[in-house]
Design a protein around this motif. Structure first.
Motif, PDB file in Angstrom:
ATOM      1  N   THR A  28      15.730 122.180 102.470  1.00 19.49           N
ATOM      2  CA  THR A  28      15.147 123.292 102.023  1.00 19.49           C
ATOM      3  C   THR A  28      13.902 123.493 102.667  1.00 19.49           C
ATOM      4  OG1 THR A  28      16.220 123.874  99.858  1.00 19.49           O
ATOM      5  CG2 THR A  28      14.156 124.776 100.306  1.00 19.49           C
ATOM      6  N   ARG A  31      13.487 123.934 106.365  1.00 19.80           N
ATOM      7  CA  ARG A  31      13.692 125.380 106.932  1.00 19.80           C
ATOM      8  C   ARG A  31      12.343 126.133 106.506  1.00 19.80           C
ATOM      9  NH1 ARG A  31      18.447 124.814 104.216  1.00 19.80           N
ATOM     10  NH2 ARG A  31      17.990 126.058 102.490  1.00 19.80           N
ATOM     11  N   ARG A  32      11.860 126.057 105.268  1.00 24.17           N
ATOM     12  CA  ARG A  32      10.848 126.881 104.774  1.00 24.17           C
ATOM     13  C   ARG A  32       9.278 126.408 104.652  1.00 24.17           C
ATOM     14  NH1 ARG A  32      14.095 128.942  99.396  1.00 24.17           N
ATOM     15  NH2 ARG A  32      15.912 129.692 100.414  1.00 24.17           N
TER      16      ARG A  32
END
Length: 68
Positions: A28, A31-32
């Motif tokens: 996560t 990706r973010r």
């Protein structure tokens, strides 16, 4: 044949343990979060630069949830 030096590279499981987060959080964050270290892909395996993870953690200390 290409030879890859694996020194200083961590598996996702090792990266999660080093950062004190869940394996899912590593994916996560990648990706973010701007500035989170980019993994090196070897085949289907992602390897994370140990020094870059340490530098990221130093700049982003773990948050501890307080008891209420």
């Amino acid at each position: 044949m290409v030879t890859v030096n694996m020194d200083g590279l961590l598996t996702t499981e090792q990266a999660a343990k080093r950062l004190g987060i869940k394996v899912e959080s590593v994916y996560t964050f990648a990706r973010r979060l701007d500035g989170f270290p980019e993994p090196i892909r070897i085949g289907r395996t992602l390897l994370w630069p140990e020094g870059e993870l340490d530098a990221w953690r130093a700049a982003h200390p773990a948050r501890h949830r307080g008891s209420t």
